[in-house]
Design a protein around this motif. Structure first.
Motif, PDB file in Angstrom:
ATOM      1  N   SER A 104       5.281 -17.178  14.087  1.00 56.10           N
ATOM      2  CA  SER A 104       4.963 -17.690  12.750  1.00 56.10           C
ATOM      3  C   SER A 104       3.479 -17.628  12.425  1.00 56.10           C
ATOM      4  O   SER A 104       3.094 -17.806  11.267  1.00 56.10           O
ATOM      5  CB  SER A 104       5.432 -19.148  12.612  1.00 56.10           C
ATOM      6  N   VAL A 105       2.634 -17.431  13.429  1.00 57.34           N
ATOM      7  CA  VAL A 105       1.184 -17.376  13.228  1.00 57.34           C
ATOM      8  C   VAL A 105       0.669 -16.066  13.814  1.00 57.34           C
ATOM      9  O   VAL A 105       0.808 -15.810  15.005  1.00 57.34           O
ATOM     10  CB  VAL A 105       0.479 -18.579  13.896  1.00 57.34           C
ATOM     11  N   GLN A 106       0.108 -15.227  12.970  1.00 57.51           N
ATOM     12  CA  GLN A 106      -0.387 -13.924  13.387  1.00 57.51           C
ATOM     13  C   GLN A 106      -1.850 -13.767  12.996  1.00 57.51           C
ATOM     14  O   GLN A 106      -2.389 -14.574  12.224  1.00 57.51           O
ATOM     15  CB  GLN A 106       0.446 -12.815  12.742  1.00 57.51           C
ATOM     16  N   ALA A 107      -2.492 -12.740  13.524  1.00 57.15           N
ATOM     17  CA  ALA A 107      -3.919 -12.534  13.288  1.00 57.15           C
ATOM     18  C   ALA A 107      -4.199 -11.094  12.876  1.00 57.15           C
ATOM     19  O   ALA A 107      -3.526 -10.164  13.317  1.00 57.15           O
ATOM     20  CB  ALA A 107      -4.719 -12.887  14.536  1.00 57.15           C
ATOM     21  N   VAL A 108      -5.204 -10.941  12.025  1.00 54.41           N
ATOM     22  CA  VAL A 108      -5.757  -9.632  11.673  1.00 54.41           C
ATOM     23  C   VAL A 108      -7.237  -9.683  12.014  1.00 54.41           C
ATOM     24  O   VAL A 108      -7.959 -10.566  11.529  1.00 54.41           O
ATOM     25  CB  VAL A 108      -5.573  -9.307  10.176  1.00 54.41           C
ATOM     26  N   PHE A 109      -7.691  -8.752  12.842  1.00 58.49           N
ATOM     27  CA  PHE A 109      -9.040  -8.833  13.389  1.00 58.49           C
ATOM     28  C   PHE A 109     -10.017  -7.955  12.623  1.00 58.49           C
ATOM     29  O   PHE A 109      -9.654  -7.168  11.747  1.00 58.49           O
ATOM     30  CB  PHE A 109      -9.016  -8.458  14.868  1.00 58.49           C
ATOM     31  N   GLN A 110     -11.278  -8.093  12.993  1.00 56.36           N
ATOM     32  CA  GLN A 110     -12.368  -7.464  12.261  1.00 56.36           C
ATOM     33  C   GLN A 110     -12.367  -5.944  12.370  1.00 56.36           C
ATOM     34  O   GLN A 110     -12.526  -5.249  11.369  1.00 56.36           O
ATOM     35  CB  GLN A 110     -13.703  -8.017  12.773  1.00 56.36           C
ATOM     36  N   ASP A 111     -12.197  -5.437  13.575  1.00 57.79           N
ATOM     37  CA  ASP A 111     -12.407  -4.010  13.825  1.00 57.79           C
ATOM     38  C   ASP A 111     -11.078  -3.270  13.896  1.00 57.79           C
ATOM     39  O   ASP A 111     -10.369  -3.359  14.901  1.00 57.79           O
ATOM     40  CB  ASP A 111     -13.181  -3.837  15.135  1.00 57.79           C
ATOM     41  N   PRO A 112     -10.708  -2.512  12.870  1.00 50.70           N
ATOM     42  CA  PRO A 112      -9.424  -1.794  12.904  1.00 50.70           C
ATOM     43  C   PRO A 112      -9.420  -0.633  13.885  1.00 50.70           C
ATOM     44  O   PRO A 112      -8.368  -0.082  14.178  1.00 50.70           O
ATOM     45  CB  PRO A 112      -9.259  -1.303  11.462  1.00 50.70           C
ATOM     46  N   TRP A 113     -10.601  -0.251  14.396  1.00 53.44           N
ATOM     47  CA  TRP A 113     -10.662   0.832  15.375  1.00 53.44           C
ATOM     48  C   TRP A 113     -10.282   0.357  16.775  1.00 53.44           C
ATOM     49  O   TRP A 113      -9.722   1.105  17.554  1.00 53.44           O
ATOM     50  CB  TRP A 113     -12.061   1.455  15.397  1.00 53.44           C
ATOM     51  N   SER A 114     -10.583  -0.893  17.108  1.00 54.46           N
ATOM     52  CA  SER A 114     -10.294  -1.381  18.454  1.00 54.46           C
ATOM     53  C   SER A 114      -9.077  -2.300  18.519  1.00 54.46           C
ATOM     54  O   SER A 114      -8.594  -2.604  19.606  1.00 54.46           O
ATOM     55  CB  SER A 114     -11.515  -2.141  19.010  1.00 54.46           C
ATOM     56  N   SER A 115      -8.564  -2.743  17.372  1.00 56.04           N
ATOM     57  CA  SER A 115      -7.425  -3.668  17.395  1.00 56.04           C
ATOM     58  C   SER A 115      -6.083  -2.956  17.483  1.00 56.04           C
ATOM     59  O   SER A 115      -5.046  -3.610  17.644  1.00 56.04           O
ATOM     60  CB  SER A 115      -7.442  -4.559  16.146  1.00 56.04           C
ATOM     61  N   LEU A 116      -6.085  -1.621  17.356  1.00 60.80           N
ATOM     62  CA  LEU A 116      -4.850  -0.846  17.478  1.00 60.80           C
ATOM     63  C   LEU A 116      -4.898   0.008  18.739  1.00 60.80           C
ATOM     64  O   LEU A 116      -5.916   0.649  19.015  1.00 60.80           O
ATOM     65  CB  LEU A 116      -4.649   0.054  16.251  1.00 60.80           C
ATOM     66  N   ASN A 117      -3.815   0.023  19.489  1.00 55.67           N
ATOM     67  CA  ASN A 117      -3.742   0.805  20.722  1.00 55.67           C
ATOM     68  C   ASN A 117      -3.752   2.299  20.384  1.00 55.67           C
ATOM     69  O   ASN A 117      -2.831   2.803  19.725  1.00 55.67           O
ATOM     70  CB  ASN A 117      -2.466   0.449  21.484  1.00 55.67           C
ATOM     71  N   PRO A 118      -4.783   3.049  20.816  1.00 55.51           N
ATOM     72  CA  PRO A 118      -4.869   4.475  20.450  1.00 55.51           C
ATOM     73  C   PRO A 118      -3.789   5.334  21.082  1.00 55.51           C
ATOM     74  O   PRO A 118      -3.571   6.474  20.649  1.00 55.51           O
ATOM     75  CB  PRO A 118      -6.261   4.871  20.956  1.00 55.51           C
ATOM     76  N   ARG A 119      -3.100   4.827  22.103  1.00 56.34           N
ATOM     77  CA  ARG A 119      -2.052   5.603  22.800  1.00 56.34           C
ATOM     78  C   ARG A 119      -0.669   5.391  22.197  1.00 56.34           C
ATOM     79  O   ARG A 119       0.290   6.004  22.657  1.00 56.34           O
ATOM     80  CB  ARG A 119      -2.031   5.232  24.286  1.00 56.34           C
ATOM     81  N   MET A 120      -0.564   4.500  21.232  1.00 55.97           N
ATOM     82  CA  MET A 120       0.741   4.194  20.641  1.00 55.97           C
ATOM     83  C   MET A 120       0.830   4.758  19.226  1.00 55.97           C
ATOM     84  O   MET A 120      -0.143   4.722  18.471  1.00 55.97           O
ATOM     85  CB  MET A 120       0.969   2.675  20.604  1.00 55.97           C
ATOM     86  N   ARG A 121       2.016   5.264  18.887  1.00 60.85           N
ATOM     87  CA  ARG A 121       2.260   5.686  17.512  1.00 60.85           C
ATOM     88  C   ARG A 121       2.382   4.443  16.624  1.00 60.85           C
ATOM     89  O   ARG A 121       2.663   3.344  17.103  1.00 60.85           O
ATOM     90  CB  ARG A 121       3.535   6.526  17.418  1.00 60.85           C
ATOM     91  N   VAL A 122       2.203   4.650  15.335  1.00 59.25           N
ATOM     92  CA  VAL A 122       2.228   3.538  14.391  1.00 59.25           C
ATOM     93  C   VAL A 122       3.557   2.790  14.429  1.00 59.25           C
ATOM     94  O   VAL A 122       3.592   1.554  14.370  1.00 59.25           O
ATOM     95  CB  VAL A 122       1.930   4.052  12.966  1.00 59.25           C
ATOM     96  N   ASP A 123       4.671   3.522  14.545  1.00 61.44           N
ATOM     97  CA  ASP A 123       5.964   2.830  14.575  1.00 61.44           C
ATOM     98  C   ASP A 123       6.078   1.906  15.776  1.00 61.44           C
ATOM     99  O   ASP A 123       6.631   0.798  15.674  1.00 61.44           O
ATOM    100  CB  ASP A 123       7.122   3.826  14.535  1.00 61.44           C
ATOM    101  N   ASN A 124       5.528   2.302  16.917  1.00 61.38           N
ATOM    102  CA  ASN A 124       5.565   1.437  18.099  1.00 61.38           C
ATOM    103  C   ASN A 124       4.625   0.245  17.960  1.00 61.38           C
ATOM    104  O   ASN A 124       4.923  -0.855  18.433  1.00 61.38           O
ATOM    105  CB  ASN A 124       5.200   2.237  19.347  1.00 61.38           C
ATOM    106  N   ILE A 125       3.476   0.466  17.314  1.00 65.69           N
ATOM    107  CA  ILE A 125       2.529  -0.623  17.101  1.00 65.69           C
ATOM    108  C   ILE A 125       3.153  -1.717  16.242  1.00 65.69           C
ATOM    109  O   ILE A 125       3.058  -2.911  16.548  1.00 65.69           O
ATOM    110  CB  ILE A 125       1.237  -0.084  16.440  1.00 65.69           C
TER     111      ILE A 125
END
Length: 338
Positions: free
Chosen positions: A103-124
């Motif tokens: 019920s509580v989620q976060a969106v962080f400052q840096d979109p370059w480091s907050s997403l796993n570069p090895r995962m496709r968007v659907d998996n993220i």
């Protein structure tokens, strides 16, 4: 009803009461001993009603992110309570804790480091869905595609990797991931500060649209006062782990009371280039939370400090309805004539 810095518990999704986070400073390798205490958060109280945005502003190191980490249950408070839908988070059962994390989620400052570069968007995006819900592959794919559409992307983006997107698009993906569990509260930690100026307004407008559509509550942490003014229903100004002023954005920006708030607004860009404002330059550096000043912690830098400031801790005063300040100028102390 409980009074917490001008907000009551009626309709509050989350409420902080006297929250403190102190870190011991240890010396020694084998036989360690505590040689000091860092008071990162020192008695913070505020509430976020359902469907509203509460913003925390202040200089780096004032305790904004530490406060958010306790709300996210990444860290436990040293003292004080956090109430979620009226129940203390210390009393959560295992199942309630699991429900809270969805019920509580976060969106962080840096979109370059907050997403796993090895995962496709659907998996993220689908990772929280799979963790918190029992869905078939077809249902997961359908929800991922719907979430991408909601944040302004397309279903075909699901097969791509993060490096194939711009910064603004990556932040949209991060927002879609946060939305996947149908949260009630989102912690936005500088969500647009790493983006180009031309993209910031798009992301802020998206966040406001999502808030209206899904009745989301936001805790917004930001340095940019224009962002705070545009997004917020209430604003808390932090200094050395304490909230020193709280009001609606209209009231805070048109009638700031605390000298520190006045200095922050003075240092920000004006809404119009021809607008004349008083320039306030603070002297000195922000004191260390390891050894904060006595009395009012702002007094060494305050341009209007007077007799009680170095020795007495100011109390919270509600100067006008909903406008709260912690300053001796408003506690009835006799101000010397200039």
């Amino acid at each position: 009803m409980v009074q917490t810095n001008g907000a009551t518990d009626t309709g509050d999704l989350i409420r902080l009461v006297g929250l403190k986070k102190h870190y011991p400073v240890l010396k020694g390798i084998i036989f360690q001993k505590t040689v000091g205490i860092v008071k990162a958060v020192d008695g913070v109280s505020f509430a976020i009603p359902e469907g509203q945005t509460y913003s925390l502003v202040g200089e780096s190191g004032c305790g904004k992110t530490t406060t958010s980490r306790q709300i996210l249950m990444v860290e436990q408070p040293t003292e004080g309570e956090i109430y979620y839908q009226g129940k203390s988070m210390r009393e959560f059962t295992t199942s309630e804790r699991r429900d809270f994390h969805s019920s509580v989620q976060a969106v962080f400052q840096d979109p370059w480091s907050s997403l796993n570069p090895r995962m496709r968007v659907d998996n993220i995006i689908s990772e929280p869905l799979i963790t918190h819900q029992n869905l078939t592959k077809q249902e997961v794919k359908k929800q991922v595609n719907e979430l991408l559409e909601v944040v302004g992307l397309h279903a075909f983006h699901a097969e791509r990797y993060p490096h194939e997107f711009s910064g603004g698009q990556r932040q949209r993906i991060a927002i879609a991931r946060a939305l996947s569990t149908r949260p009630k509260l989102m912690v936005l930690d500088e969500p647009v500060s790493a983006l180009d100026v031309s993209i910031r307004a798009q992301i802020l407008n998206l966040l406001k649209e999502l808030q209206q559509t899904y009745s989301l509550s936001y805790l917004l942490i930001a340095h940019n006062l224009a962002t705070v003014r545009y997004m917020s229903h209430r604003v808390g100004v932090m200094y050395l782990g304490k909230i020193i002023e709280e009001a609606s954005p209209v009231e805070l920006f048109t009638n700031p009371l605390h000298p520190y708030t006045k200095a922050l607004i003075s240092a920000s860009l004006p809404a119009h280039p021809n607008l004349q404002r008083e320039e306030i330059v603070l002297t000195g550096e922000v004191p260390s939370p390891l050894d904060p000043p006595s009395g009012c912690t702002f007094h060494p830098r305050c341009p209007v400090a007077f007799e009680p400031c170095p020795d007495q801790i100011p109390v919270i005063e509600e100067v006008t309805p909903g406008h709260i300040v912690t300053c001796h100028l408003f506690t009835g102390a006799e101000v010397p004539s200039s």
